[in-house]
Each structure stands twice: as C-alpha cells, then as structure tokens.
Enzyme design. Structure first.
Site, short mmCIF file in Angstrom:
data_model
loop_
_atom_site.label_atom_id
_atom_site.label_comp_id
_atom_site.label_asym_id
_atom_site.label_seq_id
_atom_site.Cartn_x
_atom_site.Cartn_y
_atom_site.Cartn_z
N GLY A 79 0.82 -1.20 0.00
CA GLY A 79 0.00 0.00 0.00
C GLY A 79 0.85 1.26 0.00
O GLY A 79 0.53 2.26 -0.66
N THR A 80 1.95 1.23 0.73
CA THR A 80 2.81 2.41 0.82
C THR A 80 3.35 2.79 -0.55
O THR A 80 3.29 3.97 -0.95
CB THR A 80 3.99 2.12 1.80
OG1 THR A 80 3.43 1.80 3.07
CG2 THR A 80 4.92 3.31 1.92
N ASN A 130 -7.87 3.82 8.67
CA ASN A 130 -7.31 2.65 9.34
C ASN A 130 -7.36 2.73 10.86
O ASN A 130 -7.33 1.73 11.55
CB ASN A 130 -5.86 2.45 8.91
CG ASN A 130 -5.04 3.71 8.92
OD1 ASN A 130 -5.41 4.71 8.30
ND2 ASN A 130 -3.93 3.71 9.64
N GLN A 148 -7.70 -0.27 3.44
CA GLN A 148 -8.53 -0.90 4.49
C GLN A 148 -9.96 -1.17 4.00
O GLN A 148 -10.74 -1.78 4.73
CB GLN A 148 -8.58 0.01 5.73
CG GLN A 148 -7.25 0.25 6.41
CD GLN A 148 -6.69 -0.99 7.11
OE1 GLN A 148 -7.34 -2.02 7.25
NE2 GLN A 148 -5.45 -0.88 7.57
N SER A 204 -3.52 -3.26 -0.67
CA SER A 204 -2.43 -4.02 -0.06
C SER A 204 -2.92 -5.42 0.28
O SER A 204 -3.95 -5.57 0.94
CB SER A 204 -1.98 -3.29 1.21
OG SER A 204 -1.02 -4.06 1.89
N ALA A 205 -2.19 -6.44 -0.18
CA ALA A 205 -2.68 -7.82 -0.04
C ALA A 205 -2.70 -8.30 1.40
O ALA A 205 -3.56 -9.10 1.78
CB ALA A 205 -1.82 -8.76 -0.89
N THR A 258 12.15 -7.31 -11.25
CA THR A 258 11.61 -8.66 -11.50
C THR A 258 10.46 -8.95 -10.54
O THR A 258 10.58 -8.72 -9.34
CB THR A 258 12.74 -9.71 -11.33
OG1 THR A 258 13.81 -9.33 -12.19
CG2 THR A 258 12.25 -11.10 -11.69
N CYS A 308 2.02 1.57 11.90
CA CYS A 308 3.22 2.23 11.40
C CYS A 308 3.67 3.32 12.37
O CYS A 308 4.83 3.66 12.44
CB CYS A 308 2.96 2.86 10.04
SG CYS A 308 2.06 1.75 8.96
N1 PLP Z 1 -2.78 2.90 3.73
C1 PLP Z 1 -3.51 2.52 4.79
C2 PLP Z 1 -4.87 3.12 5.01
C3 PLP Z 1 -3.02 1.57 5.68
O1 PLP Z 1 -3.75 1.20 6.74
C4 PLP Z 1 -1.73 1.03 5.45
C5 PLP Z 1 -1.13 0.07 6.40
O2 PLP Z 1 -1.47 0.05 7.57
C6 PLP Z 1 -1.02 1.45 4.31
C7 PLP Z 1 -1.58 2.40 3.48
C8 PLP Z 1 0.33 0.89 3.99
O3 PLP Z 1 0.20 -0.41 3.44
P1 PLP Z 1 1.43 -1.41 3.42
O4 PLP Z 1 1.59 -1.93 4.79
O5 PLP Z 1 1.02 -2.50 2.45
O6 PLP Z 1 2.61 -0.66 2.92
#
Ligand code: PLP
Length: 383
Positions: free
Chosen positions: A71-72, A150, A181, A201-202, A239, A330
């Site tokens: 997701g990041t 989140n 989320q 994000s998986a 890759t 995070c």
């Molecule tokens: N965006 C939201 C709303 C999230 O809750 C998170 C992770 O907690 C992320 C982005 C980041 O995702 P990833 O952990 O896959 O980098």
C-alpha cells in the site's frame, strides 16, 4: 494462555487457501517472467493470470493494474507520480490520511507542490462540500481521499466527491483513493465513482505481506519513481515476485467474492464487543463514528479509557494475551499522539489514549469474550 489477535488492520493472517496457492505457485513458477524459455513462460502465464484475476475482481481492465510492494508504494507512486508531472500544482487531501499519502504530499510540497489538508469532524468524517470548495479554490493536480480510515473506521465520501469532481469538467484533478482498508470491508466502485487511481495491499485481506496493487485508469499519465527494466508499464520496474502476486490475486478475489457475508459478520463481532465493553467498562469512549452506524468500516473500533495512555494499555494487554494496537501500526513505537485523533479535535492527552481493535476473517465470538475479559482485568489492575 490462549492469545487473542484483534489487530487485523495492521495485518491479517494469510488465509489457508491463499497459503496453499502460494506454496503451489512457488513450486511451479520459479522463472523470471521476462525470460523467453519455458520456465520464464510459465512464470509469465502466472503473472498474466494474476493480473487478469485482480482486474476482474476490481471490475477494471488488465492493463489498468500495476503490481507494487504494498500500500505504501502504491500511495507514493500515485501521489508523487502525479504531482511530478504537474509542475507547481498541488494536492488536496484530508488531515487523516495514512502517512504513505501525507508524507508523500509533504515530500512533494518541498518540490513546490502545495499541500492542502482538509479538516474532519469529531467522528473522523470529511465533508465532501468542503473538499470540493478547496479543490475549486486551489485548482490542484491531485485529490486524494482514503476510502476507509485505518485508525477510527470512518469512510471517505468517495461517491459524492466523484460526482462533484466530474462537474468540474476540464478542470477536474486526478482522483486517487487509498483503499487499503476498504477492499472487502466497505463499498468500493472504481469506475462509477470516477476514480483514476486506487491503492491496495494484499496483507490486509489474507494475502502475503509485501504485495500491493495500484489501479491506474487507462490513459492516465504517471511518472515512474524507479528506473530499470520495463516491467509494470515501465512504472514499477524490477523482477516480479510471481508466487506472491499470484497468491495476492487469490486473496483479492476471495475478499471481493465474500464481502457480502464478511461485512455483516464483522459488524456483528464489533457490535457485540462494544456492547460487552460498555457493560464492564462504562467509562470507555469510542473515537470515530458511532459503532451502530452503517456507514463505517465494519471491523474497526477505536476506544479510549480515561487515565491510561494507549501505548501503556496496549503493552499491558499484550502481557495478558490480547494483541491490539495504539493508533496505526506504522506509528506505534513513536511517542507522538495520533494525527487522526488530533485532527478529530481530541486534546493531546486524549489523542494518546486511543486503542484500536480490528477484527478479521478468522475472528470469532470467543475472541470477543476473551478480549473483553482481558480488557476488564487489565484496566481494573491498572487503576
Ligand atoms: N494505507 C492505509 C490506510 C493503511 O492502513 C496502510 C497500512 O497500515 C497502508 C496504506 C500501507 O500499506 P502497506 O503496509 O502495504 O505498505
């Protein structure tokens, strides 16, 4: 001691079918999908199939799906990839976005792209009219609004915002959502809501860690943040992690296929948890939309218990066998108060008191009873 895991917004365990699929893919697709020999072709076939399945699950086309590391990365690519192609133009977003969007916005601001954070109400909700007013005033290149928060579980008014943006005609900015989320837990209509970009994000849906998806509407221009081979339309070279991507595709398919059953089940667990907490700890308060509201994330509750710092409570609960988190995963470890609770108007001390409980696919009513019991005991002994 049976431990109870209620931190599914941080990450949710891999689903058994996904794990089995992952193992099989590791056995069968060891080649590099860019190689022309048989091993390469087998890997390419898996990768193509993963992309097709994700596209079908999201109701879009295969050439609109980019695979990333999470997701990041998807958020960073959406924000910086858009803004760097629009010199001097900025982003309008909300004050409660994930740091993957907000910090990318701050980095872009240093490069000359103004950042506007629209406020939220005391329940973490954004007024779409206020967002649209900021868009009309600032004429940004990008609007980014999360589909589901989140930390507190409020939903972004994406449908209303999409309509309002469409009315701007040629002045319409690029429209991105962080749907990390929301997928499988809340309504999401990429096409109908006019979204140009959406991040997923998986590992939030029972897939492997370290796999993300960015939906990019066909024809939308984005600048790459990485350079190398031409993979992922040249926007995300490197890759591909074929087995993990294949497993992620299955997790996304399952989440979409099962959301009609999953959402009411999560809602029931959340409501039952909140009812029981109120009985044993009447001083507990909810941060975010009312737990009985329908327009909220079905699996997430953020609670404050007066007089206890959220981080201290989380550590004590962990010792007793309950795994939850203080604010977003995070941000845990940092001593700052939650930017989400601060934006909702909580005082600094209250913004440190939030504890997030999030349910997932393997949560049960026994988990609810166990968690309430641990919460009650831990809170009583902390007084
Ligand atoms: N965006 C939201 C709303 C999230 O809750 C998170 C992770 O907690 C992320 C982005 C980041 O995702 P990833 O952990 O896959 O980098």
């Amino acid at each position: 001691m049976k431990r109870v895991y209620l931190d599914h917004n941080a990450t949710t365990p891999m689903r058994p079918q996904v794990r089995a699929h992952f193992e099989e893919a590791l056995e069968e697709a060891n080649g590099n999908p860019s190689s022309v020999h048989a091993s390469g072709r087998a890997a390419r076939a898996r990768l193509d199939s993963a992309r097709e399945r994700v596209a079908a699950a999201l109701g879009v086309d295969e050439d609109e799906i980019l695979f990333t590391s999470g997701g990041t990365e998807s958020d960073n690519l959406a924000v910086l990839g858009t803004l760097r192609g629009a010199p001097g133009a900025g982003m309008v977003t909300s004050a409660i976005e994930h740091s993957a969007v907000l910090e990318a916005g701050v980095a872009a601001e240093r490069e000359g792209h103004p950042l506007t954070r629209v406020r939220v109400d005391s329940q973490g909700r954004v007024d779409p009219e206020e967002l649209l007013a900021a868009v009309r005033e600032r004429a940004p290149a990008l609007v980014s609004l999360m589909a589901a928060n989140n930390e507190v579980g409020s939903l972004g008014p994406l449908a209303e915002l999409g309509l309002g943006l469409r009315a701007l005609g040629k002045l319409r900015p690029v429209f991105h959502t962080d749907a990390v989320q929301a997928l499988g837990r809340a309504p999401l209509e990429l096409r109908a809501w006019g979204l140009d970009l959406a991040s997923f994000s998986a590992h939030k849906l029972g897939g492997p860690l370290g796999v993300g998806v960015l939906y990019k509407r066909k024809g939308l221009k984005l600048l790459a943040l990485q350079y190398g081979g031409g993979q992922e339309l040249g926007l995300r070279p490197g890759t591909e992690n074929v087995a993990a991507l294949s497993a992620a595709a299955l997790a996304i398919e399952l989440a979409q296929r099962e959301h009609a059953q999953h959402i009411p089940r999560m809602r029931a667990l959340c409501s039952s948890f909140w009812e029981q907490v109120q009985r044993v700890l009447p001083q507990a308060a909810v941060n975010g939309p009312d737990p009985s509201a329908q327009d909220r994330l079905c699996n997430t509750l953020n609670l404050s218990l007066p007089g206890i710092d959220g981080r201290v409570l989380v550590a004590r609960l962990d010792l007793e066998g309950l795994e939850v988190s203080a604010g977003s995963a995070c941000a845990s470890g940092s001593l700052e108060a939650s930017h989400v609770l601060l934006a909702m108007g909580r005082a600094n001390e209250d913004a440190r008191a939030g504890v997030r409980i999030s349910f997932g696919w393997n949560s049960t009513s026994e988990d609810v009873h166990g968690a309430v019991d641990i919460l009650r005991r831990t809170f009583s002994s902390s007084r």
